[in-house]
Write a protein that holds these residues in place. Sequence first.
Motif, mmCIF file in Angstrom:
data_model
loop_
_atom_site.group_PDB
_atom_site.id
_atom_site.type_symbol
_atom_site.label_atom_id
_atom_site.label_comp_id
_atom_site.label_asym_id
_atom_site.label_seq_id
_atom_site.Cartn_x
_atom_site.Cartn_y
_atom_site.Cartn_z
ATOM 1 N N ASP A 11 23.599 16.972 32.030
ATOM 2 C CA ASP A 11 24.781 16.976 32.874
ATOM 3 C C ASP A 11 24.527 17.295 34.334
ATOM 4 O O ASP A 11 25.408 17.181 35.149
ATOM 5 C CB ASP A 11 25.812 17.960 32.336
ATOM 6 C CG ASP A 11 27.192 17.678 32.891
ATOM 7 O OD1 ASP A 11 27.583 16.505 32.906
ATOM 8 O OD2 ASP A 11 27.851 18.615 33.310
ATOM 9 N N GLY A 303 29.063 12.958 31.968
ATOM 10 C CA GLY A 303 29.472 14.351 32.116
ATOM 11 C C GLY A 303 29.454 14.803 33.559
ATOM 12 O O GLY A 303 30.364 15.511 34.020
ATOM 13 N N THR A 307 32.571 16.072 35.826
ATOM 14 C CA THR A 307 32.451 17.414 36.415
ATOM 15 C C THR A 307 32.770 17.378 37.904
ATOM 16 O O THR A 307 33.530 18.214 38.416
ATOM 17 C CB THR A 307 31.031 17.966 36.197
ATOM 18 O OG1 THR A 307 30.786 18.111 34.803
ATOM 19 C CG2 THR A 307 30.861 19.313 36.881
ATOM 20 N N MET A 447 27.042 16.473 23.060
ATOM 21 C CA MET A 447 27.319 17.472 24.094
ATOM 22 C C MET A 447 28.375 16.967 25.076
ATOM 23 O O MET A 447 29.268 17.715 25.495
ATOM 24 C CB MET A 447 26.028 17.836 24.829
ATOM 25 C CG MET A 447 25.012 18.583 23.966
ATOM 26 S SD MET A 447 23.414 18.796 24.792
ATOM 27 C CE MET A 447 23.857 19.866 26.159
ATOM 28 N N THR A 448 28.282 15.697 25.439
ATOM 29 C CA THR A 448 29.243 15.124 26.386
ATOM 30 C C THR A 448 30.632 15.001 25.772
ATOM 31 O O THR A 448 31.645 15.264 26.433
ATOM 32 C CB THR A 448 28.743 13.748 26.863
ATOM 33 O OG1 THR A 448 27.438 13.884 27.432
ATOM 34 C CG2 THR A 448 29.679 13.163 27.901
ATOM 35 N N VAL A 450 31.880 16.917 23.523
ATOM 36 C CA VAL A 450 32.441 18.266 23.504
ATOM 37 C C VAL A 450 32.888 18.687 24.897
ATOM 38 O O VAL A 450 33.940 19.311 25.079
ATOM 39 C CB VAL A 450 31.410 19.269 22.947
ATOM 40 C CG1 VAL A 450 31.887 20.706 23.139
ATOM 41 C CG2 VAL A 450 31.138 18.992 21.469
ATOM 42 N N LYS A 451 32.111 18.319 25.883
ATOM 43 C CA LYS A 451 32.338 18.825 27.230
ATOM 44 C C LYS A 451 33.542 18.195 27.943
ATOM 45 O O LYS A 451 34.310 18.899 28.617
ATOM 46 C CB LYS A 451 31.073 18.592 28.068
ATOM 47 C CG LYS A 451 31.200 19.091 29.485
ATOM 48 C CD LYS A 451 29.858 19.112 30.142
ATOM 49 C CE LYS A 451 29.961 19.870 31.459
ATOM 50 N NZ LYS A 451 28.663 20.160 32.044
ATOM 51 N N VAL A 474 32.458 26.006 30.740
ATOM 52 C CA VAL A 474 32.314 24.826 29.886
ATOM 53 C C VAL A 474 30.859 24.367 29.854
ATOM 54 O O VAL A 474 30.325 23.992 28.802
ATOM 55 C CB VAL A 474 33.234 23.694 30.383
ATOM 56 C CG1 VAL A 474 32.935 22.390 29.656
ATOM 57 C CG2 VAL A 474 34.697 24.078 30.204
ATOM 58 N N ASN A 475 30.220 24.379 31.002
ATOM 59 C CA ASN A 475 28.800 24.017 31.080
ATOM 60 C C ASN A 475 27.972 24.859 30.117
ATOM 61 O O ASN A 475 27.140 24.356 29.351
ATOM 62 C CB ASN A 475 28.298 24.235 32.501
ATOM 63 C CG ASN A 475 27.572 23.027 33.035
ATOM 64 O OD1 ASN A 475 27.793 21.913 32.591
ATOM 65 N ND2 ASN A 475 26.696 23.256 33.981
ATOM 66 N N THR A 478 28.536 24.103 26.463
ATOM 67 C CA THR A 478 27.902 22.842 26.085
ATOM 68 C C THR A 478 26.442 23.054 25.710
ATOM 69 O O THR A 478 25.939 22.457 24.751
ATOM 70 C CB THR A 478 28.006 21.826 27.233
ATOM 71 O OG1 THR A 478 29.374 21.655 27.596
ATOM 72 C CG2 THR A 478 27.416 20.496 26.832
#
Length: 578
Positions: A11, A303, A307, A447-448, A450-451, A474-475, A478
């Motif tokens: 990310d 991601g 962000t 991961m993405t 979820v993020k 959040v980072n 993840t």
Amino acid sequence: MGSRWPVADPDVLRPYDQLATQVMPAIKDAPLVKPRPGETGEQDVAAPAQAPSIAKSSGRMAIASLISRITGFAWKLLLVAAIGAKVENDSFNVANTMPNIIFELLMGGVLSSLVVPLLVRSQDDKDGGEAYTQRLVTVAGTLLIVGTAIAVFAAPLITKLYVDDNGQANPDLVTAFAYLLLPQIFFYGVFALLSAMLNAKHIFGPTAWAPVINNLVVIFTILVVWIMPGDISTNPVSITDPKVLTLGLGVTAGIVAQSVLLIPPLLRSGFKFKWRWGIDKRMKEFGGLALWTVGYVAVSQVGYTITTRVLTSGSQGGVTAYSNAWLLFQLPYGVIGVSLLTAIMPRMSRAAADGDHKKLIGDLSYASRISTVTLLPISAVMTVVGGSVGIALFTLGKGKVEDATRLGEALAISAFALLPYALVMLQMRVFYAMKDARTPVLIMIVMTVVKVPLLYLCPALLSPDNIVLGVMMVNGLTFVVGAILGQVWLWVTLGNLRSKRVLGVILFTVVASVLGVGAAWLAGQIVPDSFGPTFHAWVKLLLQTVVGIVVSFGVLMALKVEELKPATTRITRLIKRR
């Protein structure tokens, strides 16, 4: 030859000074420390004859990497002092990230991951690999020129992708900086390609020190901008604004200098450039792996794009706070984690190539335990001193206390993710050592997934000033998800990972870290509030850091945690030398 490195941190793209440590030499059997008997499932053996020279080379590279990171961080501090931490800095940070993104998508992963093995293998050709190298330079150079030209032409469209027009960002200023910074794409590629060519010839020094020169050029540029009269105009915006022009061209000049510095040592090595067209069959052999590499980067950028849009929808300075907090977050990993993984990656690659899963699991367990005892106490102390770090470092010049406080809080909130982040990076390298480029992409996708929803919750639940804090949280979450998923995936693939021993080390380290945090908090209470904000922050930062680190590692030493011995032995030797 099948081993490779992740092309981008989950990310977040690496800053340019990490390129030297990302394109790592393929050193064989170079452990960080000599393993204890039975550590990797084999009898203890004597180190190879070349080990002392490898140790010296690795040590020099570590010093260069550390200086690069320090000077890279220094110009971030100076930039806040010179232009503040509001929309001007945000615009520069977004624009300065664009060349990284496009370079990675264009060919960064292939250059940084696949070229060294290909070049080393081509050295067995009758001409020593000269024709293959010339063909590679021709194809890569052409692609970089075309890609850079298209990116510069499309600068306004790229800005729209990353900047939320409804927030407090300034798309026009981002675009103005982008026109000046996007030419870096070509020189990023040149640096990565020349670094790989030098590393394949076992020439490591120039690639390690070139980013330091880059940072020094940028520092000089920012100092010039600082003493120039007036401020950057945000309404109207003009690319000919003296400060915009100086900053953009100066930062790009740093990347140019970083690349050009590698040409003389490459010519001295005997390389002669000649245009040579065509695709070598060995490049086709790695085509599938290269596609997965591009996929990894592409998913990670989904991601990152979201962000950035979330951050630019909040208060001014959010991108700057996020960028600088992330840089501080990565500092311990860059000094400790990268050095550890650089040393242990060849061992894991050799074990994977030999099909020796027992040894591979031993190396994975060993690296996980060392990462735990070195990084967990540091992350715990960062949680306590985060606020002080922001105020102490980012109130110089035009930096304001409220902006610096928010940055420090972002660092403190994200500090818990330092160990999960390191474990994710380690796990990725294990998959790549097994020539598995697909699994990292699948983990990145999870991961993405979820993020992204959590990122969109930040503007809905938090005030504009606190969006950056939510994004950092959040980072971190993840990375926790990624570490858990990677561990389960490796367990399914390899079987017993010796996790009980790792969990035992984590338990001991958590106890030591809690005691260190408690001691650091108590030490902070004795600092008088009568000091000015910056001086008060510096006193607390130094006092709490020393107390927290000493207590944490002191408890680990008292508990006789074996995994701490490599670090304590190295420190003891340095003290004795002095």
